[in-house]
Design a protein around this motif. Structure first.
Motif, PDB file in Angstrom:
ATOM      1  N   HIS A   1    -111.969  57.587 -37.446  1.00 20.24           N
ATOM      2  CA  HIS A   1    -112.623  58.354 -38.857  1.00 20.24           C
ATOM      3  C   HIS A   1    -112.231  59.784 -39.231  1.00 20.24           C
ATOM      4  O   HIS A   1    -112.509  60.415 -37.995  1.00 20.24           O
ATOM      5  CB  HIS A   1    -114.236  58.350 -38.641  1.00 20.24           C
ATOM      6  N   VAL A   2    -111.423  60.041 -40.117  1.00 20.88           N
ATOM      7  CA  VAL A   2    -111.027  61.256 -40.498  1.00 20.88           C
ATOM      8  C   VAL A   2    -111.558  61.890 -41.808  1.00 20.88           C
ATOM      9  O   VAL A   2    -111.610  61.144 -42.646  1.00 20.88           O
ATOM     10  CB  VAL A   2    -109.466  61.288 -40.554  1.00 20.88           C
ATOM     11  N   ARG A   3    -112.090  63.162 -41.715  1.00 20.77           N
ATOM     12  CA  ARG A   3    -112.591  63.634 -42.977  1.00 20.77           C
ATOM     13  C   ARG A   3    -111.398  64.466 -43.503  1.00 20.77           C
ATOM     14  O   ARG A   3    -110.733  65.251 -43.194  1.00 20.77           O
ATOM     15  CB  ARG A   3    -113.759  64.620 -42.938  1.00 20.77           C
ATOM     16  N   ILE A   4    -110.852  63.713 -44.687  1.00 21.92           N
ATOM     17  CA  ILE A   4    -109.549  64.097 -45.227  1.00 21.92           C
ATOM     18  C   ILE A   4    -109.782  65.635 -45.832  1.00 21.92           C
ATOM     19  O   ILE A   4    -108.686  66.299 -45.829  1.00 21.92           O
ATOM     20  CB  ILE A   4    -109.064  63.270 -46.286  1.00 21.92           C
ATOM     21  N   GLU A   5    -110.818  66.024 -46.260  1.00 25.09           N
ATOM     22  CA  GLU A   5    -110.894  67.471 -46.956  1.00 25.09           C
ATOM     23  C   GLU A   5    -110.953  68.420 -45.558  1.00 25.09           C
ATOM     24  O   GLU A   5    -110.163  69.608 -45.929  1.00 25.09           O
ATOM     25  CB  GLU A   5    -112.320  67.597 -47.792  1.00 25.09           C
ATOM     26  N   ILE A   6    -111.417  68.044 -44.722  1.00 30.34           N
ATOM     27  CA  ILE A   6    -111.246  69.088 -43.349  1.00 30.34           C
ATOM     28  C   ILE A   6    -109.691  69.375 -43.063  1.00 30.34           C
ATOM     29  O   ILE A   6    -109.105  70.197 -42.550  1.00 30.34           O
ATOM     30  CB  ILE A   6    -112.085  68.694 -42.308  1.00 30.34           C
ATOM     31  N   LEU A   7    -108.909  67.986 -42.948  1.00 35.57           N
ATOM     32  CA  LEU A   7    -107.708  68.010 -42.663  1.00 35.57           C
ATOM     33  C   LEU A   7    -106.844  68.877 -43.495  1.00 35.57           C
ATOM     34  O   LEU A   7    -105.943  69.728 -43.010  1.00 35.57           O
ATOM     35  CB  LEU A   7    -107.150  66.696 -42.442  1.00 35.57           C
ATOM     36  N   ILE A   8    -107.068  68.683 -44.783  1.00 35.55           N
ATOM     37  CA  ILE A   8    -106.164  69.296 -45.741  1.00 35.55           C
ATOM     38  C   ILE A   8    -106.512  71.040 -45.625  1.00 35.55           C
ATOM     39  O   ILE A   8    -105.799  71.728 -46.198  1.00 35.55           O
ATOM     40  CB  ILE A   8    -106.034  68.925 -47.274  1.00 35.55           C
ATOM     41  N   GLU A   9    -107.634  71.324 -45.657  1.00 36.85           N
ATOM     42  CA  GLU A   9    -108.051  72.865 -45.452  1.00 36.85           C
ATOM     43  C   GLU A   9    -107.369  73.429 -44.197  1.00 36.85           C
ATOM     44  O   GLU A   9    -106.834  74.397 -44.316  1.00 36.85           O
ATOM     45  CB  GLU A   9    -109.625  72.857 -44.963  1.00 36.85           C
ATOM     46  N   GLU A  10    -107.184  72.703 -43.018  1.00 39.63           N
ATOM     47  CA  GLU A  10    -106.603  73.116 -41.884  1.00 39.63           C
ATOM     48  C   GLU A  10    -105.049  73.323 -42.052  1.00 39.63           C
ATOM     49  O   GLU A  10    -104.387  74.286 -41.830  1.00 39.63           O
ATOM     50  CB  GLU A  10    -106.598  72.308 -40.640  1.00 39.63           C
ATOM     51  N   ILE A  11    -104.636  72.504 -42.892  1.00 33.91           N
ATOM     52  CA  ILE A  11    -103.030  72.545 -43.400  1.00 33.91           C
ATOM     53  C   ILE A  11    -103.031  73.732 -44.541  1.00 33.91           C
ATOM     54  O   ILE A  11    -102.057  74.460 -44.072  1.00 33.91           O
ATOM     55  CB  ILE A  11    -102.425  71.203 -44.141  1.00 33.91           C
ATOM     56  N   PHE A  12    -103.771  73.955 -45.137  1.00 32.97           N
ATOM     57  CA  PHE A  12    -103.631  74.947 -46.261  1.00 32.97           C
ATOM     58  C   PHE A  12    -103.970  76.361 -45.439  1.00 32.97           C
ATOM     59  O   PHE A  12    -103.032  77.168 -45.836  1.00 32.97           O
ATOM     60  CB  PHE A  12    -104.804  74.787 -47.274  1.00 32.97           C
ATOM     61  N   GLU A  13    -104.868  76.423 -44.493  1.00 29.63           N
ATOM     62  CA  GLU A  13    -104.646  77.673 -43.725  1.00 29.63           C
ATOM     63  C   GLU A  13    -103.452  77.929 -43.034  1.00 29.63           C
ATOM     64  O   GLU A  13    -102.994  79.145 -42.692  1.00 29.63           O
ATOM     65  CB  GLU A  13    -105.962  77.492 -42.647  1.00 29.63           C
ATOM     66  N   ASP A  14    -102.979  76.851 -42.588  1.00 34.74           N
ATOM     67  CA  ASP A  14    -101.547  77.025 -41.630  1.00 34.74           C
ATOM     68  C   ASP A  14    -100.501  77.400 -42.507  1.00 34.74           C
ATOM     69  O   ASP A  14     -99.475  78.307 -42.203  1.00 34.74           O
ATOM     70  CB  ASP A  14    -101.193  75.742 -41.013  1.00 34.74           C
ATOM     71  N   LEU A  15    -100.300  76.997 -43.674  1.00 37.67           N
ATOM     72  CA  LEU A  15     -99.202  77.180 -44.734  1.00 37.67           C
ATOM     73  C   LEU A  15     -99.234  78.294 -45.501  1.00 37.67           C
ATOM     74  O   LEU A  15     -98.466  78.667 -46.134  1.00 37.67           O
ATOM     75  CB  LEU A  15     -98.920  75.580 -45.321  1.00 37.67           C
TER      76      LEU A  15
ATOM     77  N   ILE B   1    -110.697  70.854 -53.747  1.00 38.08           N
ATOM     78  CA  ILE B   1    -111.345  69.786 -52.782  1.00 38.08           C
ATOM     79  C   ILE B   1    -112.709  69.398 -53.890  1.00 38.08           C
ATOM     80  O   ILE B   1    -113.651  70.408 -54.193  1.00 38.08           O
ATOM     81  CB  ILE B   1    -111.899  70.451 -51.547  1.00 38.08           C
ATOM     82  N   SER B   2    -112.761  67.929 -54.087  1.00 46.41           N
ATOM     83  CA  SER B   2    -114.060  67.614 -54.725  1.00 46.41           C
ATOM     84  C   SER B   2    -114.648  66.590 -54.084  1.00 46.41           C
ATOM     85  O   SER B   2    -114.095  65.888 -53.285  1.00 46.41           O
ATOM     86  CB  SER B   2    -113.561  67.011 -56.241  1.00 46.41           C
ATOM     87  N   ASP B   3    -116.024  66.331 -54.360  1.00 47.29           N
ATOM     88  CA  ASP B   3    -116.874  65.374 -53.784  1.00 47.29           C
ATOM     89  C   ASP B   3    -116.736  65.114 -52.241  1.00 47.29           C
ATOM     90  O   ASP B   3    -116.666  64.067 -51.936  1.00 47.29           O
ATOM     91  CB  ASP B   3    -116.487  63.981 -54.524  1.00 47.29           C
ATOM     92  N   PRO B   4    -116.890  65.993 -51.526  1.00 49.36           N
ATOM     93  CA  PRO B   4    -116.897  66.069 -49.912  1.00 49.36           C
ATOM     94  C   PRO B   4    -118.357  65.383 -49.482  1.00 49.36           C
ATOM     95  O   PRO B   4    -119.296  65.408 -50.460  1.00 49.36           O
ATOM     96  CB  PRO B   4    -116.650  67.438 -49.343  1.00 49.36           C
ATOM     97  N   PRO B   5    -118.308  64.367 -48.419  1.00 52.91           N
ATOM     98  CA  PRO B   5    -117.296  64.228 -47.714  1.00 52.91           C
ATOM     99  C   PRO B   5    -116.409  63.042 -48.046  1.00 52.91           C
ATOM    100  O   PRO B   5    -117.136  62.196 -48.565  1.00 52.91           O
ATOM    101  CB  PRO B   5    -117.951  63.883 -46.207  1.00 52.91           C
ATOM    102  N   LEU B   6    -115.264  63.099 -47.633  1.00 49.65           N
ATOM    103  CA  LEU B   6    -114.274  62.027 -47.846  1.00 49.65           C
ATOM    104  C   LEU B   6    -113.789  61.535 -46.297  1.00 49.65           C
ATOM    105  O   LEU B   6    -112.829  61.983 -45.895  1.00 49.65           O
ATOM    106  CB  LEU B   6    -113.253  62.494 -48.682  1.00 49.65           C
ATOM    107  N   VAL B   7    -114.281  60.546 -46.085  1.00 50.07           N
ATOM    108  CA  VAL B   7    -114.029  59.726 -44.538  1.00 50.07           C
ATOM    109  C   VAL B   7    -113.142  58.614 -44.715  1.00 50.07           C
ATOM    110  O   VAL B   7    -113.641  57.601 -45.508  1.00 50.07           O
ATOM    111  CB  VAL B   7    -115.481  59.490 -43.760  1.00 50.07           C
ATOM    112  N   ILE B   8    -111.897  58.477 -44.076  1.00 56.47           N
ATOM    113  CA  ILE B   8    -111.131  57.541 -43.960  1.00 56.47           C
ATOM    114  C   ILE B   8    -110.843  57.112 -42.773  1.00 56.47           C
ATOM    115  O   ILE B   8    -111.054  57.973 -41.799  1.00 56.47           O
ATOM    116  CB  ILE B   8    -110.043  57.658 -44.976  1.00 56.47           C
TER     117      ILE B   8
END
Length: 469
Positions: free
Chosen positions: A325-339, A350-357
């Motif tokens: 289970h991955v919360r996709i909004e948290i993952l893209i926040e980490e990528i945004f902070e890195d780049l 980001i809209s409508d969290p949490p988004l778990v896939i």
């Protein structure tokens, strides 16, 4: 054993079982009917004898006389001697007293002796017996019943019917049925051969076409115009579909090998050329040494990335990845902070969290970075947007840019291996040509869907959809 012979044998065995069981069932039924009629005949005669005794004994009683069974036994025999209605040639009569002594017997008995069974509560006994007469034996169906005079038992009556003719007829009937079964088996074998040949004719036609394909065109489809839309016709169409798929895979493999060899050839040629240049002039020309060394390192890295991408692509096609289970909004926040420090044009929504896939986080991060890397290269001036939101029961991930854009004729081929929109620009930027193919395979592995919209000069929008948990 050939299929034609197997089908013939199965058909023959089936027909033999049906005919044999039917004949046996009919014979047993007819035999039971014959013996049932014989038993009915015996029962009728027993009732007739008892009725005669009741009538005569009543007459004797009316005259004040006593009915003597021994003296009137011959009158009982006359009942059967004058009977013209019986279907049986030989009716045997035997009369015994209460001590089981024979007091009268019909002349047709000869040396035959009907068995005398003890009686229990006036029951009748019926059985089939074999009695010796000289050197022969005959079948007799007999019955023993008590003789009642004015309600008292005065003796017993044994009646027998000769079953010789009936048994002979039953044996002849059984013989005819056996002969009929033999001819049925022979006929079924002939018909089985004909039916099997007709049923397997389409298979032989398909076999001949396949044998011709082996020596001529490998992926030539079967001619199904003469086949009926039955199981064999469906099999032929399925085979054609399989051959089309194999041909498509084979063609794709040929293209892949051609493109892969070309992609490997380019960096290897550069490495070899600069290595030869270094050997000749590197020791005396520092600028050549520096430039050639840099080129060799760059092309080696490019070659390494290409090999890694190909290995990853092969692994994705052959194996399932570990999912969690991955919360996709948290993952893209980490990528945004890195780049974002390196790419200030990057924006995040980001809209409508949490988004778990359900996903593999490493693979998901890889495809996002791949799409962002392409967006950065295509957008030297402008904005790049990374966003995610809920769309019904799916999570929608968007990577959009305002860069160069992609022409419409390239969009259908965008996710093919080694396909490049601008070959020179991609090679100079270090692209391997299989990045989007990797993205497509990873998205498909996650039960997702990817689409792209683009206009030249206006940018591109990549939309990824994943099912929510």
């Amino acid at each position: 054993m050939k299929i034609r012979l197997k089908l013939t044998l199965w058909f023959t065995v089936l027909v033999a079982l049906i005919v044999g069981m039917g004949a046996l069932w009919g014979w047993l039924g007819f035999r039971a009917s014959v013996y049932f009629q014989a038993e009915q005949e015996l029962q009728d005669k027993q009732q007739e004898v008892q009725l005669f005794i009741d009538t005569v004994s009543q007459e004797f009683q009316n005259k004040g006389l006593l009915f003597d069974l021994r003296e009137n036994a011959h009158n009982l025999e006359q009942i059967f001697a004058n009977d013209q209605t019986s279907r049986y040639d030989n009716i045997f009569i035997q009369i015994t007293d209460t001590q089981s002594h024979v007091i009268s017997r019909s002349s047709n008995l000869g040396k035959l002796v009907l068995p005398i069974h003890p009686r229990e509560d006036g029951k009748e006994y019926h059985s089939l017996v074999l009695q010796p007469e000289a050197e022969k034996s005959i079948s007799i169906l007999y019955a023993s019943s008590p003789i009642l005079v004015q309600g008292k038992e005065r003796g017993s009556l044994q009646l027998g019917l000769s079953m010789v003719k009936s048994e002979g007829f039953l044996k002849q009937m059984l013989l005819f049925e056996a002969m009929g079964l033999f001819f049925s088996i022979a006929l079924s074998m002939l018909l089985g051969q004909i039916l099997a040949q007709r049923a397997l004719a389409p298979m032989l036609q398909i076999t001949e076409q396949v044998q011709q394909m082996a020596g001529q065109e490998l992926f030539k489809p079967l001619d199904t115009s003469d086949l009926n839309p039955d199981e064999i016709g469906v099999l032929a169409e399925t085979f054609n579909g399989l051959m089309r798929r194999i041909a498509s895979v084979f063609e794709a493999q040929q293209h892949f090998l051609s493109d892969a060899s070309h992609e490997f050839k380019t960096p290897l040629t550069a490495i070899r050329g600069h290595a030869q240049l270094l050997r000749k002039r590197g020791a005396t020309h520092p600028e050549i040494l520096a430039k050639s060394s840099e080129t060799i390192i760059r092309e080696s890295k490019r070659l390494s990335r290409l090999v890694n991408d190909l290995l990853l692509l092969a692994r994705l096609e052959g194996h399932a990845e570990r999912m969690e289970h991955v919360r996709i909004e948290i993952l893209i926040e980490e990528i945004f902070e890195d780049l974002s420090p390196l790419h200030p044009q990057l924006e995040l929504e980001i809209s409508d969290p949490p988004l778990v896939i359900l996903a593999n986080p490493d693979s998901l991060r890889r495809i996002i970075l791949n799409l962002l890397d392409n967006a950065f290269k295509a957008t030297p001036d402008g904005k790049v947007l990374l966003s995610c939101k809920r769309l019904e029961n799916q999570a929608e991930l968007i990577v959009a840019d305002t860069g160069l854009g992609i022409a419409a004729e390239h969009l259908p081929h965008l996710f093919e291996r080694f396909y490049r929109v601008d070959s020179d620009r991609n090679r100079s930027s270090g692209g391997s040509g299989i990045g989007l193919a990797l993205v497509y395979e990873i998205v498909k592995l996650h039960q997702g869907h990817i689409s792209v919209q683009s206009q030249p000069g206006q940018g591109s929008v990549f939309q990824l959809h994943f099912p929510l948990v």
